[in-house]
Write a protein that holds these residues in place. Structure first.
Motif, mmCIF file in Angstrom:
data_model
loop_
_atom_site.group_PDB
_atom_site.id
_atom_site.type_symbol
_atom_site.label_atom_id
_atom_site.label_comp_id
_atom_site.label_asym_id
_atom_site.label_seq_id
_atom_site.Cartn_x
_atom_site.Cartn_y
_atom_site.Cartn_z
ATOM 1 N N GLY A 37 -2.880 -5.510 11.624
ATOM 2 C CA GLY A 37 -3.364 -6.528 10.697
ATOM 3 C C GLY A 37 -3.133 -6.197 9.235
ATOM 4 O O GLY A 37 -3.441 -7.022 8.371
ATOM 5 N N GLN A 38 -2.598 -5.011 8.929
ATOM 6 C CA GLN A 38 -2.309 -4.636 7.546
ATOM 7 C C GLN A 38 -0.971 -5.235 7.117
ATOM 8 O O GLN A 38 -0.061 -5.408 7.937
ATOM 9 C CB GLN A 38 -2.261 -3.114 7.397
ATOM 10 N N THR A 39 -0.855 -5.532 5.826
ATOM 11 C CA THR A 39 0.366 -6.140 5.284
ATOM 12 C C THR A 39 1.067 -5.152 4.360
ATOM 13 O O THR A 39 0.423 -4.507 3.531
ATOM 14 C CB THR A 39 0.037 -7.431 4.521
ATOM 15 N N TYR A 40 2.398 -5.057 4.521
ATOM 16 C CA TYR A 40 3.235 -4.170 3.715
ATOM 17 C C TYR A 40 4.483 -4.924 3.290
ATOM 18 O O TYR A 40 4.816 -5.973 3.845
ATOM 19 C CB TYR A 40 3.661 -2.929 4.518
ATOM 20 N N ASP A 41 5.191 -4.368 2.314
ATOM 21 C CA ASP A 41 6.510 -4.888 2.002
ATOM 22 C C ASP A 41 7.465 -4.468 3.113
ATOM 23 O O ASP A 41 7.414 -3.334 3.595
ATOM 24 C CB ASP A 41 6.994 -4.343 0.657
ATOM 25 N N ARG A 42 8.325 -5.396 3.535
ATOM 26 C CA ARG A 42 9.176 -5.140 4.699
ATOM 27 C C ARG A 42 10.018 -3.865 4.527
ATOM 28 O O ARG A 42 10.129 -3.042 5.440
ATOM 29 C CB ARG A 42 10.101 -6.335 4.959
ATOM 30 N N ALA A 43 10.614 -3.698 3.341
ATOM 31 C CA ALA A 43 11.489 -2.542 3.132
ATOM 32 C C ALA A 43 10.701 -1.239 3.260
ATOM 33 O O ALA A 43 11.196 -0.262 3.839
ATOM 34 C CB ALA A 43 12.155 -2.638 1.763
ATOM 35 N N SER A 44 9.467 -1.200 2.755
ATOM 36 C CA SER A 44 8.669 0.028 2.777
ATOM 37 C C SER A 44 8.254 0.393 4.192
ATOM 38 O O SER A 44 8.408 1.541 4.620
ATOM 39 C CB SER A 44 7.426 -0.137 1.897
ATOM 40 N N ILE A 45 7.711 -0.567 4.930
ATOM 41 C CA ILE A 45 7.236 -0.256 6.281
ATOM 42 C C ILE A 45 8.409 0.024 7.215
ATOM 43 O O ILE A 45 8.294 0.811 8.157
ATOM 44 C CB ILE A 45 6.342 -1.404 6.829
ATOM 45 N N THR A 46 9.573 -0.578 6.931
ATOM 46 C CA THR A 46 10.751 -0.285 7.744
ATOM 47 C C THR A 46 11.189 1.161 7.536
ATOM 48 O O THR A 46 11.525 1.872 8.497
ATOM 49 C CB THR A 46 11.896 -1.242 7.390
ATOM 50 N N PRO B 136 0.807 -1.229 0.000
ATOM 51 C CA PRO B 136 0.000 0.000 0.000
ATOM 52 C C PRO B 136 0.838 1.276 0.000
ATOM 53 O O PRO B 136 0.327 2.334 -0.352
ATOM 54 C CB PRO B 136 -0.806 -0.113 1.313
ATOM 55 N N ILE B 137 2.111 1.177 0.363
ATOM 56 C CA ILE B 137 2.962 2.366 0.418
ATOM 57 C C ILE B 137 3.547 2.678 -0.954
ATOM 58 O O ILE B 137 3.464 3.797 -1.453
ATOM 59 C CB ILE B 137 4.084 2.191 1.456
ATOM 60 N N CYS C 59 7.527 7.567 12.035
ATOM 61 C CA CYS C 59 6.080 7.337 12.027
ATOM 62 C C CYS C 59 5.770 6.059 12.792
ATOM 63 O O CYS C 59 6.357 5.021 12.523
ATOM 64 C CB CYS C 59 5.564 7.235 10.597
ATOM 65 N N ARG C 60 4.851 6.132 13.704
ATOM 66 C CA ARG C 60 4.472 4.966 14.503
ATOM 67 C C ARG C 60 2.997 4.648 14.343
ATOM 68 O O ARG C 60 2.318 4.230 15.273
ATOM 69 C CB ARG C 60 4.792 5.234 15.985
ATOM 70 N N THR C 61 2.499 4.889 13.128
ATOM 71 C CA THR C 61 1.107 4.583 12.827
ATOM 72 C C THR C 61 1.046 3.674 11.621
ATOM 73 O O THR C 61 1.990 3.563 10.849
ATOM 74 C CB THR C 61 0.308 5.865 12.515
ATOM 75 N N CYS C 62 -0.107 3.031 11.464
ATOM 76 C CA CYS C 62 -0.342 2.199 10.283
ATOM 77 C C CYS C 62 -0.667 3.120 9.111
ATOM 78 O O CYS C 62 -1.603 3.930 9.203
ATOM 79 C CB CYS C 62 -1.495 1.236 10.549
ATOM 80 N N PRO C 63 0.072 3.066 8.006
ATOM 81 C CA PRO C 63 -0.181 3.986 6.886
ATOM 82 C C PRO C 63 -1.586 3.890 6.308
ATOM 83 O O PRO C 63 -2.094 4.869 5.783
ATOM 84 C CB PRO C 63 0.873 3.574 5.851
ATOM 85 N N VAL C 64 -2.210 2.722 6.393
ATOM 86 C CA VAL C 64 -3.542 2.544 5.800
ATOM 87 C C VAL C 64 -4.642 2.976 6.759
ATOM 88 O O VAL C 64 -5.524 3.753 6.417
ATOM 89 C CB VAL C 64 -3.747 1.073 5.365
ATOM 90 N N THR C 65 -4.598 2.486 7.997
ATOM 91 C CA THR C 65 -5.678 2.755 8.939
ATOM 92 C C THR C 65 -5.447 3.998 9.785
ATOM 93 O O THR C 65 -6.399 4.550 10.339
ATOM 94 C CB THR C 65 -5.861 1.547 9.883
#
Length: 712
Positions: free
Chosen positions: A312-321, A297-298, A328-334
């Motif tokens: 519960g959201q899924t991201y690519d490891r490199a992007s969410i890292t 989603p990023i 940022c300590r929030t879920c980008p989607v929710t």
């Protein structure tokens, strides 16, 4: 004091091909269970009967001897087991059975590697080493048989005869590469030498090598390429980037790319091999999986290492890292705050992605050994220089063939050539440079008008990949390709082609403000992006907004964007967006537009938009989204600067806005955001110090209520 938490479990590493990590049974194991396990191992190896030996294109004679010997050993062990039913095995048998167990483990690994589809060319090149390992394993079997106590080796008359046969044949086994293996390996080395000199090898010589390793189709080549790429990534992750294996693998991989491009004139959907030797067809991606579910989603790219966060959201490891490292300590989607920074690998989704890519001859790289991060192609993708002259020569020859097919091929040839260009330009910087140098850009631009949807789609995707290279961007602009790209956004046969074309404009505008201004001069460019923002699907809107943001780095494009209705389209999206990322992108674009007085006036003319912006700032402050905070504060500051006292008064009456600004100044914002929030607060303070707020009855409808906020 509580004890420290245990370290996270380490992820299992994939076994490197031709490594034999046998495990010794525990020292105090009883003979009976050891014999049972050994029987299972021997049965597994011996099950590769003569009919299955055709699955071993390399070292056929050696494999046949090993399988035959495993069958004799299995018969011997069954005799021992029958004899042991009447009398227990002596403890002195553990040593010999343990050595047999380790040897059979290694033999099973070795045979599995020799039979592995995709690894056949690598096994051929290493046939001498594989034969040496096979001799050592068979020697270990012979030594283990000699170490068995007489009571076990001669448990019965049949057992004694079988034991002697196993020992003698294992000692005498002369395993070496077949003559045909050696000739094929020499041919490979000769072909690589020709690649170094930039000479195309004789097609018959190349086909003889491919026949030896049973590579007979486009998909077989892709399978071999995918295997070699995964092995290269594994070695890069282990820090072996300078090893000779990496050099050889990269040369072999490019050799196979050349074969796939030049020798096979169509892309087959299935393996072209005999039914008797066919491997099970890979499972297709389940129909209930939406394609968007496989994208991060990023970044909107296909996930290579999907991980799930605490929401519960899924991201690519490199992007969410990267997202977390940015603070940022929030879920980008929710937008929810993450209760923990733990990233849980989504193995089910990764398996689905791998099966889907396997159909197209692509594999996902292994996880990095350090930190568990994905190593997407590693240095293979990020370097502009190949690992050796042979790989460089093969790549240039393959690219020259692709460009020739693009320029004068039939429709089917162009379909395949654009597909190859798309794959190679996605693969690495070096292939992008080769394609640009070979003058592929003008021909790909010509094919944007193709009536074949697949050709157009592949051409746009290839241009998107090439636009990431500086020379590719220059080539597209110099030949006048921007207008053709804009046309695809309007009339592309597939939605994916339209989305990719919009992304091309972003990379083209990233060269400089002059490039952005030149693109903006095309009458249809900005209106087309605005229309895609208004009516497009999710990915189309994302790409269009990113591209428009890039074009707005030129001040001359602000008026064009306003005239095209960008403000109303973004306002409508912000007021109705059901995804936080789309709302955040809308605010970022509005902030860029409002930097100019005319842009601020257009934003202020949208009903209810100012109130929605104040709500967005409060929401972003609660969710700790740094970029959303920064853009929201920047936009409000621009509106105050250009809108005057009336706007300042309206903002002063916004419920919750002052509290959000104070929070950002105190502890919730980055230095830049805090500075802007402080300036905005000071502006509101100065306004109310000069003129107190009007009575509640005269409050603007934009204030969202009758409450009056006085700033002391």
């Amino acid at each position: 004091m509580s004890s420290p938490p245990p370290p996270p479990p380490s992820k299992p590493k994939r076994r490197r091909l031709l490594s034999l990590p046998a495990v010794y049974p525990c020292e105090d194991i009883a003979p009976a269970p050891l014999l049972a396990s050994l029987l299972s191992l021997a049965a597994d190896v011996a099950s590769r009967r003569a009919a299955d030996v055709d699955a071993f294109p390399v070292l056929r004679c050696g494999v046949r001897k090993a399988v035959r010997l495993a069958g004799i050993l299995l018969a011997f062990l069954e005799e021992v087991q029958d004899a042991a039913a009447a009398a227990a095995l002596p403890s002195s048998a553990v040593l010999g059975l343990t050595e047999l167990h380790v040897a059979m483990q290694k033999l099973r690994f070795l045979l599995a590697d020799c039979a592995r589809r995709g690894a056949r060319l690598w096994v051929l090149v290493n046939a001498g080493m594989v034969a040496s390992e096979l001799r050592l394993v068979l020697g270990s079997v012979a030594a283990a048989m000699d170490a068995l106590p007489r009571s076990v080796a001669e448990a019965s008359v049949e057992a004694g005869e079988l034991a002697r046969v196993v020992s003698e044949q294992a000692w005498r086994a002369a395993v070496r590469p077949d003559g045909a293996d050696e000739r094929a390996a020499r041919s490979v080395r000769s072909i690589l030498d020709q690649f170094k000199d930039g000479v195309a090898p004789d097609a018959d010589d190349v086909r003889r090598v491919l026949r030896r390793v049973r590579v007979g189709s486009w998909s077989d080549c892709s399978e071999e390429i995918a295997f070699l790429e995964s092995e290269i990534c594994a070695r890069l992750d282990a820090g072996d980037e300078n090893s000779n294996d990496v050099l050889v693998m990269n040369s072999l991989m490019t050799f196979l790319v050349y074969c796939r491009v030049v020798l096979f004139d169509h892309i087959d959907a299935s393996k072209s091999q005999p039914a008797a030797a066919a491997a099970p067809a890979p499972a297709r991606c389940p129909e209930w999986i939406r394609p968007e579910a496989l994208q991060c989603p990023i970044t909107l790219d296909l996930m290579t290492d999907p991980v799930t966060v605490s929401t519960g959201q899924t991201y690519d490891r490199a992007s969410i890292t990267r997202w977390m490292k940015a603070g940022c300590r929030t879920c980008p989607v929710t937008g929810e705050r993450l209760s923990t920074a733990d990233l849980v690998p989504n193995t089910v989704l990764r398996g689905i992605i791998e099966r889907m890519l396997l159909i197209n001859g692509v594999t996902l790289p292994e996880l990095s050994a350090a930190g568990g991060g994905g190593h997407r192609h590693g240095a293979v993708a990020n370097t502009a220089v190949p690992f050796g002259p042979a790989a460089a020569g093969a790549a240039r020859l393959a690219v020259a063939h692709i460009v020739a097919q693009l320029s004068r091929g039939s429709t089917e040839e162009r379909r395949k050539a654009t597909s190859e260009a798309r794959k190679l330009s996605k693969h690495s910087v070096f292939y992008r440079a080769c394609l640009v140098d070979a003058n592929a850009v003008p021909w790909l631009l010509c094919l944007l008008s193709s009536t074949d949807a697949a050709v157009q789609d592949n051409a746009v995707a290839s241009l998107l990949n090439l636009s990431k290279h500086p020379a590719g961007r220059t080539a597209i602009v110099e030949v006048g390709g921007v207008g053709l790209v804009v046309d695809v956004i309007n009339v592309g046969a597939k939605a994916e082609a339209q989305h990719n074309a919009a992304a091309v404009l972003f990379y083209l505008s990233s060269n400089s403000p002059d490039s952005a201004e030149e693109i903006g001069r095309i009458p249809e460019a900005i209106p087309t992006l605005v229309q895609l923002i208004r009516d497009g699907a999710y990915r189309g809107r994302k790409n269009a907004m990113v591209s428009l943001y890039g074009l707005l780095q030129s001040a001359a494009n602000h008026g064009r964007a306003i005239a095209a209705g960008a403000v109303s389209a973004l306002a409508a999206l912000l007021l109705s967006a059901d995804r936080d990322d789309l709302a955040g992108d809308s605010v970022a674009l509005l902030a860029r537009i409002a930097e100019q007085p005319s842009g601020a006036a257009a934003v202020l003319s949208q009903p209810g938009l100012v109130a929605r912006l104040a709500e967005a700032l409060a929401a972003s402050s609660a969710s700790s989204s740094r970029s959303a905070r920064d853009h929201s504060v920047s936009l409000l500051a621009s509106l105050c600067r250009h809108g005057g006292a009336k706007v300042v008064a309206v903002l002063g009456r916004m419920p919750g806005l002052m509290a959000s600004l104070y929070s950002l100044v105190a502890d919730g914002g980055s230095p830049q955001t805090s500075k802007k929030a402080r300036a905005l607060l000071n502006e509101i303070h100065r306004h109310y110090e000069v003129a107190p707020p009007p009575p509640a009855s005269s409050a603007s409808s934009d204030a969202g209520g009758d409450r009056v906020v006085r700033v002391l």
